[in-house]
Structures are given as structure tokens and as C-alpha cells.
Write a protein that holds these residues in place. Structure first.
Motif, PDB file in Angstrom:
ATOM      1  N   ASN A 200       0.810  -1.225   0.000  1.00 53.20           N
ATOM      2  CA  ASN A 200       0.000   0.000   0.000  1.00 53.20           C
ATOM      3  C   ASN A 200       0.837   1.266   0.000  1.00 53.20           C
ATOM      4  O   ASN A 200       0.598   2.190  -0.786  1.00 53.20           O
ATOM      5  CB  ASN A 200      -0.942   0.006   1.214  1.00 53.20           C
ATOM      6  CG  ASN A 200      -2.147  -0.909   1.017  1.00 53.20           C
ATOM      7  OD1 ASN A 200      -2.343  -1.453  -0.071  1.00 53.20           O
ATOM      8  ND2 ASN A 200      -2.935  -1.093   2.055  1.00 53.20           N
ATOM      9  N   ASP A 201       1.801   1.336   0.899  1.00 48.47           N
ATOM     10  CA  ASP A 201       2.613   2.556   1.009  1.00 48.47           C
ATOM     11  C   ASP A 201       3.391   2.832  -0.271  1.00 48.47           C
ATOM     12  O   ASP A 201       3.559   3.985  -0.673  1.00 48.47           O
ATOM     13  CB  ASP A 201       3.581   2.444   2.191  1.00 48.47           C
ATOM     14  CG  ASP A 201       2.855   2.489   3.535  1.00 48.47           C
ATOM     15  OD1 ASP A 201       1.681   2.913   3.565  1.00 48.47           O
ATOM     16  OD2 ASP A 201       3.465   2.105   4.548  1.00 48.47           O
ATOM     17  N   TYR A 202       3.866   1.773  -0.917  1.00 47.01           N
ATOM     18  CA  TYR A 202       4.622   1.947  -2.163  1.00 47.01           C
ATOM     19  C   TYR A 202       3.706   2.463  -3.277  1.00 47.01           C
ATOM     20  O   TYR A 202       4.105   3.330  -4.068  1.00 47.01           O
ATOM     21  CB  TYR A 202       5.247   0.614  -2.590  1.00 47.01           C
ATOM     22  CG  TYR A 202       6.274   0.083  -1.624  1.00 47.01           C
ATOM     23  CD1 TYR A 202       7.595   0.534  -1.662  1.00 47.01           C
ATOM     24  CD2 TYR A 202       5.932  -0.875  -0.670  1.00 47.01           C
ATOM     25  CE1 TYR A 202       8.544   0.043  -0.778  1.00 47.01           C
ATOM     26  CE2 TYR A 202       6.874  -1.369   0.219  1.00 47.01           C
ATOM     27  CZ  TYR A 202       8.176  -0.906   0.163  1.00 47.01           C
ATOM     28  OH  TYR A 202       9.111  -1.391   1.043  1.00 47.01           O
ATOM     29  N   ILE A 203       2.505   1.927  -3.338  1.00 46.60           N
ATOM     30  CA  ILE A 203       1.555   2.336  -4.376  1.00 46.60           C
ATOM     31  C   ILE A 203       1.134   3.792  -4.167  1.00 46.60           C
ATOM     32  O   ILE A 203       1.048   4.579  -5.111  1.00 46.60           O
ATOM     33  CB  ILE A 203       0.333   1.403  -4.390  1.00 46.60           C
ATOM     34  CG1 ILE A 203       0.754   0.002  -4.825  1.00 46.60           C
ATOM     35  CG2 ILE A 203      -0.751   1.927  -5.321  1.00 46.60           C
ATOM     36  CD1 ILE A 203      -0.313  -1.052  -4.646  1.00 46.60           C
ATOM     37  N   VAL A 204       0.903   4.143  -2.914  1.00 43.34           N
ATOM     38  CA  VAL A 204       0.549   5.536  -2.594  1.00 43.34           C
ATOM     39  C   VAL A 204       1.680   6.480  -2.977  1.00 43.34           C
ATOM     40  O   VAL A 204       1.465   7.523  -3.584  1.00 43.34           O
ATOM     41  CB  VAL A 204       0.200   5.676  -1.099  1.00 43.34           C
ATOM     42  CG1 VAL A 204       0.107   7.156  -0.705  1.00 43.34           C
ATOM     43  CG2 VAL A 204      -1.116   4.965  -0.785  1.00 43.34           C
ATOM     44  N   ALA A 205       2.902   6.098  -2.634  1.00 41.22           N
ATOM     45  CA  ALA A 205       4.070   6.931  -2.941  1.00 41.22           C
ATOM     46  C   ALA A 205       4.241   7.115  -4.453  1.00 41.22           C
ATOM     47  O   ALA A 205       4.644   8.174  -4.928  1.00 41.22           O
ATOM     48  CB  ALA A 205       5.326   6.329  -2.336  1.00 41.22           C
ATOM     49  N   LEU A 207       1.750   6.603  -6.992  1.00 45.42           N
ATOM     50  CA  LEU A 207       0.609   7.117  -7.756  1.00 45.42           C
ATOM     51  C   LEU A 207      -0.098   8.316  -7.114  1.00 45.42           C
ATOM     52  O   LEU A 207      -0.591   9.185  -7.834  1.00 45.42           O
ATOM     53  CB  LEU A 207      -0.413   5.994  -7.973  1.00 45.42           C
ATOM     54  CG  LEU A 207       0.113   4.758  -8.725  1.00 45.42           C
ATOM     55  CD1 LEU A 207      -0.968   3.705  -8.803  1.00 45.42           C
ATOM     56  CD2 LEU A 207       0.581   5.149 -10.124  1.00 45.42           C
ATOM     57  N   LEU A 208      -0.151   8.351  -5.800  1.00 48.40           N
ATOM     58  CA  LEU A 208      -0.904   9.414  -5.133  1.00 48.40           C
ATOM     59  C   LEU A 208      -0.028  10.537  -4.602  1.00 48.40           C
ATOM     60  O   LEU A 208      -0.454  11.692  -4.514  1.00 48.40           O
ATOM     61  CB  LEU A 208      -1.733   8.832  -3.975  1.00 48.40           C
ATOM     62  CG  LEU A 208      -2.761   7.762  -4.371  1.00 48.40           C
ATOM     63  CD1 LEU A 208      -3.532   7.293  -3.135  1.00 48.40           C
ATOM     64  CD2 LEU A 208      -3.734   8.305  -5.424  1.00 48.40           C
ATOM     65  N   ASP A 209       1.181  10.207  -4.230  1.00 55.40           N
ATOM     66  CA  ASP A 209       2.069  11.204  -3.650  1.00 55.40           C
ATOM     67  C   ASP A 209       3.451  11.143  -4.294  1.00 55.40           C
ATOM     68  O   ASP A 209       4.462  10.930  -3.621  1.00 55.40           O
ATOM     69  CB  ASP A 209       2.174  10.966  -2.140  1.00 55.40           C
ATOM     70  CG  ASP A 209       2.885  12.109  -1.426  1.00 55.40           C
ATOM     71  OD1 ASP A 209       2.917  13.218  -1.963  1.00 55.40           O
ATOM     72  OD2 ASP A 209       3.421  11.869  -0.325  1.00 55.40           O
TER      73      ASP A 209
END
Length: 213
Positions: A200-205, A207-209
Motif C-alpha cells: 500500500n505505502d509503495y503504491i501511494v508513494a 501514484l498518489l504522492d
């Protein structure tokens, strides 16, 4: 198995459609089919080992593991790109040193992260068990042995990446990135492929942030 086979057949047909629509040959789809065939052969060997409760040698296990997935991933990625020539696809299909090294990294990092869970059910012996059995060593010693093997594979990858000046860099990058993905997915003995919430954290970093450049 029919469901799996039909899905693969549909994928190959889609690849053939996409390449021919773009004015290219249908040749790439033939290489993808061949790569799937090699994966099926490797999985059949593992299924027989499991059914017969046979623990292969560590070397035996690695040799079979080279065919299990990563050459297929490389072939499939390249098949849809601008470098899908007969020469490049023949090179990938020959399992050159760099692809063997990437494949071994993928197999070994997967096994060190997931073998404890997998051995709780009927499952083929992993690289860890094979290594312990062949060399008569403990689990911790097997981890260290396998980690040294992974480091040696990275040396081979770096050497080949610099030597293979006749292979387009995007093709080599595609291959090397598979090893980098393996290191990420299975770092710290975590199986992020199976337990995808760990990503999750990698995907957020990503695509989202994202980092602004």
C-alpha cells in the motif's frame, strides 16, 4: 486447467491482434506461446516432485526454476514493444546469462520469504529446504548461502548489462527491473506478492504522492 489454458490462448490471440494491427508480424505471439510452454514444463516438474515427496538438490531446483516465469515476463513485455524482432526474441528464448541470473533472484527471494507458509501445506520443497538437505546445514545457514547466491547473480547482471552493447538498453532495463521488483516484493522475508496490503505505502508513494521533478 481448461480455464487457465483458454485465458492464455486469449492473451496470445490479443497479442497477435495488436502486433498485426500495428503492421508488425505475428511472430511475437509465437514466442509468447513457447515461453508459456516452458513455464508449464517447469511447473510439471515441480508438481511431480511434490507428488512423489522428492526433495531435489539445490542445483537441480535452481536449474528448473530458471524456466518458471521470468523469461515469460520478459518475452511478453518485449513482444508488444518496438524491439520485438526475431533476433531479440531468439536471444531472450536462449536464456542468456542475464536472464538466468534475474530468474534465479526471483526464485530465491520468493522462496526465502514464503517457504515457511508454503511448507504448512502439501507443497514442493523450496530452495531453502533443498539447500539445507544438499549441504547438511541449518535454516539460518541456508539463508546466508542463498543470499550469497543472490549477490553473485547481481554481479552477473551488472557485468552482462555493461557487456551487452548490441542489445537495446530498454530491453536490458526491462530484464533488470524484474530483479529489482523481486527484491522489493520479498525484502525482509515479507511476501508482498501474496500479502499485497504490504504494498500500500509503495503504491501511494508512486501514484498518489509522487516526487515532483
Amino acid at each position: 486447467m481448461k480455464v487457465v489454458f483458454n485465458a492464455i490462448a486469449e492473451l496470445c490471440a490479443e497479442i497477435e491482434s495488436l502486433t498485426t494491427e500495428g503492421g508488425k508480424s505475428s511472430l511475437p505471439s509465437k514466442y509468447v506461446k513457447q515461453a508459456y510452454f516452458k513455464v508449464a514444463e517447469a511447473y510439471l516438474v515441480e508438481a511431480k516432485w511434490c507428488h512423489e515427496s522428492y526433495i531435489p538438490t539445490y542445483d537441480e531446483y535452481k536449474t528448473n526454476g530458471i524456466s518458471a516465469g521470468y523469461p515469460l515476463f520478459t518475452t511478453a513485455f518485449i513482444a508488444l514493444g518496438e524491439f520485438a524482432t526475431k533476433e531479440i526474441l531468439d536471444w531472450v528464448s536462449s536464456y542468456p546469462k542475464i536472464i538466468k541470473a534475474v530468474s534465479i533472484i526471483g526464485r530465491l527471494t520468493n522462496d526465502t520469504a514464503s517457504h515457511k507458509f508454503e511448507q504448512q501445506r502439501k507443497h514442493v520443497a523450496s530452495a531453502v529446504e533443498c539447500c539445507m538437505r544438499q549441504y547438511g546445514i541449518t535454516q539460518e545457514e541456508a539463508y546466508e548461502f542463498i543470499n550469497n547466491d543472490i549477490n553473485n547473480c547481481w554481479k552477473d547482471i551488472n557485468e552482462e548489462y555493461l557487456k551487452l552493447d548490441y542489445i537495446p538498453r530498454p530491453v536490458l532495463d526491462c530484464i533488470v527491473n524484474l530483479a529489482r521488483i523481486s527484491e522489493l516484493l520479498y525484502a525482509s522475508f515479507e511476501d508482498k506478492y501474496t500479502n499485497c496490503a504490504l504494498l500500500n505505502d509503495y503504491i501511494v508513494a508512486l501514484l498518489l504522492d509522487p516526487i515532483l521533478i
